[in-house]
Design a protein around this motif. Structure first.
Motif, PDB file in Angstrom:
ATOM      1  N   UNK A 125       0.832  -1.200   0.000  1.00  0.00           N
ATOM      2  CA  UNK A 125       0.000   0.000   0.000  1.00  0.00           C
ATOM      3  C   UNK A 125       0.868   1.252   0.000  1.00  0.00           C
ATOM      4  N   UNK A 126       1.934   1.247   0.768  1.00  0.00           N
ATOM      5  CA  UNK A 126       2.848   2.385   0.775  1.00  0.00           C
ATOM      6  C   UNK A 126       3.410   2.655  -0.623  1.00  0.00           C
ATOM      7  N   UNK A 127       3.727   1.594  -1.346  1.00  0.00           N
ATOM      8  CA  UNK A 127       4.256   1.758  -2.701  1.00  0.00           C
ATOM      9  C   UNK A 127       3.208   2.391  -3.620  1.00  0.00           C
ATOM     10  N   UNK A 128       1.971   1.935  -3.499  1.00  0.00           N
ATOM     11  CA  UNK A 128       0.906   2.494  -4.326  1.00  0.00           C
ATOM     12  C   UNK A 128       0.709   3.976  -4.022  1.00  0.00           C
ATOM     13  N   UNK A 129       0.710   4.323  -2.735  1.00  0.00           N
ATOM     14  CA  UNK A 129       0.516   5.711  -2.334  1.00  0.00           C
ATOM     15  C   UNK A 129       1.661   6.584  -2.835  1.00  0.00           C
ATOM     16  N   UNK A 130       2.878   6.067  -2.766  1.00  0.00           N
ATOM     17  CA  UNK A 130       4.054   6.846  -3.182  1.00  0.00           C
ATOM     18  C   UNK A 130       3.999   7.199  -4.663  1.00  0.00           C
ATOM     19  N   UNK A 131       3.331   6.372  -5.463  1.00  0.00           N
ATOM     20  CA  UNK A 131       3.254   6.630  -6.909  1.00  0.00           C
ATOM     21  C   UNK A 131       1.972   7.352  -7.314  1.00  0.00           C
ATOM     22  N   UNK A 132       1.087   7.575  -6.361  1.00  0.00           N
ATOM     23  CA  UNK A 132      -0.207   8.177  -6.678  1.00  0.00           C
ATOM     24  C   UNK A 132      -0.130   9.702  -6.668  1.00  0.00           C
ATOM     25  N   UNK A 133      -1.067  10.305  -7.374  1.00  0.00           N
ATOM     26  CA  UNK A 133      -1.204  11.763  -7.323  1.00  0.00           C
ATOM     27  C   UNK A 133      -2.127  12.184  -6.188  1.00  0.00           C
ATOM     28  N   UNK A 134      -3.027  11.278  -5.791  1.00  0.00           N
ATOM     29  CA  UNK A 134      -3.985  11.620  -4.733  1.00  0.00           C
ATOM     30  C   UNK A 134      -4.453  10.354  -4.033  1.00  0.00           C
ATOM     31  N   UNK A 135      -4.611  10.455  -2.734  1.00  0.00           N
ATOM     32  CA  UNK A 135      -5.171   9.374  -1.914  1.00  0.00           C
ATOM     33  C   UNK A 135      -6.547   9.819  -1.431  1.00  0.00           C
ATOM     34  N   UNK A 136      -7.503   8.932  -1.556  1.00  0.00           N
ATOM     35  CA  UNK A 136      -8.853   9.174  -1.075  1.00  0.00           C
ATOM     36  C   UNK A 136      -9.169   8.115  -0.033  1.00  0.00           C
ATOM     37  N   UNK A 137      -9.465   8.529   1.198  1.00  0.00           N
ATOM     38  CA  UNK A 137      -9.748   7.533   2.233  1.00  0.00           C
ATOM     39  C   UNK A 137     -10.838   8.045   3.164  1.00  0.00           C
ATOM     40  N   UNK A 138     -11.487   7.117   3.851  1.00  0.00           N
ATOM     41  CA  UNK A 138     -12.633   7.465   4.688  1.00  0.00           C
ATOM     42  C   UNK A 138     -12.619   6.701   6.001  1.00  0.00           C
ATOM     43  N   UNK A 139     -11.433   6.465   6.529  1.00  0.00           N
ATOM     44  CA  UNK A 139     -11.319   5.765   7.807  1.00  0.00           C
ATOM     45  C   UNK A 139     -11.094   6.778   8.926  1.00  0.00           C
ATOM     46  N   UNK A 140     -11.307   6.333  10.155  1.00  0.00           N
ATOM     47  CA  UNK A 140     -10.973   7.200  11.275  1.00  0.00           C
ATOM     48  C   UNK A 140      -9.457   7.379  11.332  1.00  0.00           C
ATOM     49  N   UNK A 141      -8.956   8.548  11.757  1.00  0.00           N
ATOM     50  CA  UNK A 141      -7.519   8.826  11.701  1.00  0.00           C
ATOM     51  C   UNK A 141      -6.644   7.763  12.346  1.00  0.00           C
ATOM     52  N   UNK A 142      -7.151   7.126  13.403  1.00  0.00           N
ATOM     53  CA  UNK A 142      -6.304   6.161  14.115  1.00  0.00           C
ATOM     54  C   UNK A 142      -5.995   4.927  13.272  1.00  0.00           C
ATOM     55  N   UNK A 143      -6.795   4.643  12.241  1.00  0.00           N
ATOM     56  CA  UNK A 143      -6.524   3.463  11.411  1.00  0.00           C
ATOM     57  C   UNK A 143      -5.197   3.617  10.698  1.00  0.00           C
ATOM     58  N   UNK A 144      -4.992   4.740  10.014  1.00  0.00           N
ATOM     59  CA  UNK A 144      -3.734   4.970   9.309  1.00  0.00           C
ATOM     60  C   UNK A 144      -2.570   5.079  10.289  1.00  0.00           C
ATOM     61  N   UNK A 145      -2.822   5.649  11.467  1.00  0.00           N
ATOM     62  CA  UNK A 145      -1.774   5.735  12.480  1.00  0.00           C
ATOM     63  C   UNK A 145      -1.323   4.348  12.899  1.00  0.00           C
ATOM     64  N   UNK A 146      -2.268   3.427  13.054  1.00  0.00           N
ATOM     65  CA  UNK A 146      -1.928   2.063  13.428  1.00  0.00           C
ATOM     66  C   UNK A 146      -1.113   1.369  12.343  1.00  0.00           C
ATOM     67  N   UNK A 147      -1.331   1.768  11.096  1.00  0.00           N
ATOM     68  CA  UNK A 147      -0.587   1.182   9.986  1.00  0.00           C
ATOM     69  C   UNK A 147       0.746   1.895   9.738  1.00  0.00           C
ATOM     70  N   UNK A 148       1.012   2.943  10.507  1.00  0.00           N
ATOM     71  CA  UNK A 148       2.250   3.677  10.335  1.00  0.00           C
ATOM     72  C   UNK A 148       2.277   4.551   9.097  1.00  0.00           C
ATOM     73  N   UNK A 149       1.113   4.937   8.611  1.00  0.00           N
ATOM     74  CA  UNK A 149       1.020   5.802   7.433  1.00  0.00           C
ATOM     75  C   UNK A 149       0.561   7.180   7.888  1.00  0.00           C
ATOM     76  N   UNK A 150       1.357   8.195   7.596  1.00  0.00           N
ATOM     77  CA  UNK A 150       1.065   9.559   8.004  1.00  0.00           C
ATOM     78  C   UNK A 150       0.587  10.366   6.802  1.00  0.00           C
ATOM     79  N   UNK A 151      -0.628  10.872   6.880  1.00  0.00           N
ATOM     80  CA  UNK A 151      -1.148  11.692   5.782  1.00  0.00           C
ATOM     81  C   UNK A 151      -0.276  12.926   5.575  1.00  0.00           C
TER      82      UNK A 151
END
Length: 411
Positions: free
Chosen positions: A250-276
């Motif tokens: 997922x990190x690789x996909x995000x790194x190559x993307x122009x935009x990320x669209x997500x609808x989770x509570x902030x703590x979900x990405x924090x738990x995955x170690x992904x910082x918006x």
């Protein structure tokens, strides 16, 4: 960001569009006439549609949608009808508190199990009269605070203040150079986020819908046609989230993307170690759809379209208040997120944008104007609204003309 101008329509023009959209059909008592009162929401909804058209036009493919009709699309597939103080879907209900009204949404079986804890007393979870009695002795804030701690979707009617825009913009920087077809990673589910991603795909973006194999999009349990409407133009990918390998992919996909669209509570990405914030700093735009905002004490509150709309003040006043449409906060936020995302992509800007369901609803309510009053009569087998130029029929929700097949996500 683009400024949004609500449409300059008189009340009769708003009523015509409201009656034709299917949303009026979903608003009001099941045993009585549909409600014309919220028809002023047509003004800001059309304004959102024009903003989306302008942004996608600068992106390269102007997209014009029916923003008023879109708020009733789910009901066209489910067959939902109006039910007054109970939502069309049947899971949310207006409940009296000691100092006002709350919208209590219980769509999951586990939510029912939390009711004794919500009222602070052991009892049968199906003993609704007793539960109502105990809730009536509590304040709105007590119900919302306790419900939020229990993971329930509950909101005080009209609690969300008026925002300047249907989104909030965080820090921004220049985005990375992009190709002729912007790449969007869509991590959202259900309605608001998938609607935004679907609109971006229709506007010419390459949208990759990423789902977890353990928790696929909940919309897959609903009508197939509605799932297809929202996601049919996207590429599909299923990852074994939250395993380390899948998060790395997922990190690789995000790194190559122009935009990320997500609808989770902030703590979900924090738990995955992904910082918006870090993603934005690296040049990728990030549009987040939340219930009550990404920051502050309400950041991780659960919210769905019906309770969030009520929080934003989208309710027909009364004793009890009545729901407006079907989970109307979802399509409102989806339209707003698509417009904001298209604007970022057109400008080549990387920014963190927060579109909250409750905030977007509050913005629409603020620009809707005063409640509209027109006679609603029943004649020749259908409800009609009496206007100066003659009666107009209240249409049921209609399935859009074109629905594209949505494949099952693949690894």
């Amino acid at each position: 960001m683009l400024a949004i101008e609500p449409a300059a329509l008189d009340d009769d023009e708003c009523v015509r569009a409201w009656a034709a959209s299917g949303a009026m059909h979903l608003t009001g008592l099941a045993s009585g006439p549909p409600s014309v009162s919220p028809a002023g929401v047509v003004r800001p909804l059309i304004g959102l549609g024009e903003t989306l058209a302008s942004a996608t036009g600068r992106l390269g493919a102007e997209l014009r949608v029916d923003p008023v009709g879109s708020v009733a699309h789910r009901a066209a597939f489910t067959g939902f009808g109006r039910s007054g103080s109970r939502s069309p879907g049947g899971f949310a209900q207006m409940v009296r508190a000691r100092d006002g009204w709350v919208a209590l949404n219980l769509p999951r079986p586990s939510d029912i199990d939390m009711l004794p804890a919500l009222v602070g007393a052991p009892m049968a979870t199906r003993d609704w009269p007793v539960i109502e009695q105990r809730l009536a002795a509590m304040t709105c804030n007590d119900i919302v605070d306790t419900g939020s701690l229990l993971g329930l979707a509950v909101a005080s009617v009209g609690a969300t203040g008026r925002p300047e825009l249907p989104w909030a913009m965080g820090h921004q920087c220049r985005g990375r150079p992009r190709g002729s077809q912007p790449v969007v990673v869509d991590l959202s589910s259900l309605w608001a986020g998938p609607l935004a991603g679907g609109l971006l795909a229709e506007a010419g973006c390459r949208v990759l819908k990423v789902e977890s194999t353990l928790r696929p999009d909940g919309a897959r349990r609903g009508p197939a046609g509605f799932l297809e409407l929202l996601n049919g133009r996207k590429e599909q990918l299923s990852l074994d989230l939250p395993t380390l390998g899948a998060i790395g992919r997922l990190r690789e996909l995000i790194a190559r993307a122009d935009l990320v669209l997500e609808a989770s509570r902030p703590r979900v990405m924090q738990q995955w170690g992904i910082s918006a914030a870090e993603v934005v700093a690296a040049g990728t735009a990030w549009v987040s759809i939340t219930g009550h905002g990404r920051s502050g004490r309400h950041a991780n509150r659960v919210a769905f379209g019906d309770d969030a709309a009520a929080s934003g003040g989208l309710a027909v006043p009364g004793d009890p208040p009545m729901f407006v449409g079907d989970a109307i906060a979802d399509p409102i936020a989806g339209l707003a997120a698509a417009a904001a995302a298209a604007d970022l992509l057109a400008d080549g800007c990387a920014a963190l944008v927060d579109v909250s369901l409750a905030g977007a609803s509050a913005w629409v309510r603020a620009h809707a104007g005063a409640p509209i009053d027109r006679p609603v009569i029943h004649s020749d087998g259908c409800w009609r609204v009496e206007l100066t130029g003659g009666p107009v029929p209240v249409r049921p929700p209609a399935v859009p003309d074109e629905v594209t097949a949505c494949p099952v996500a693949t690894k």
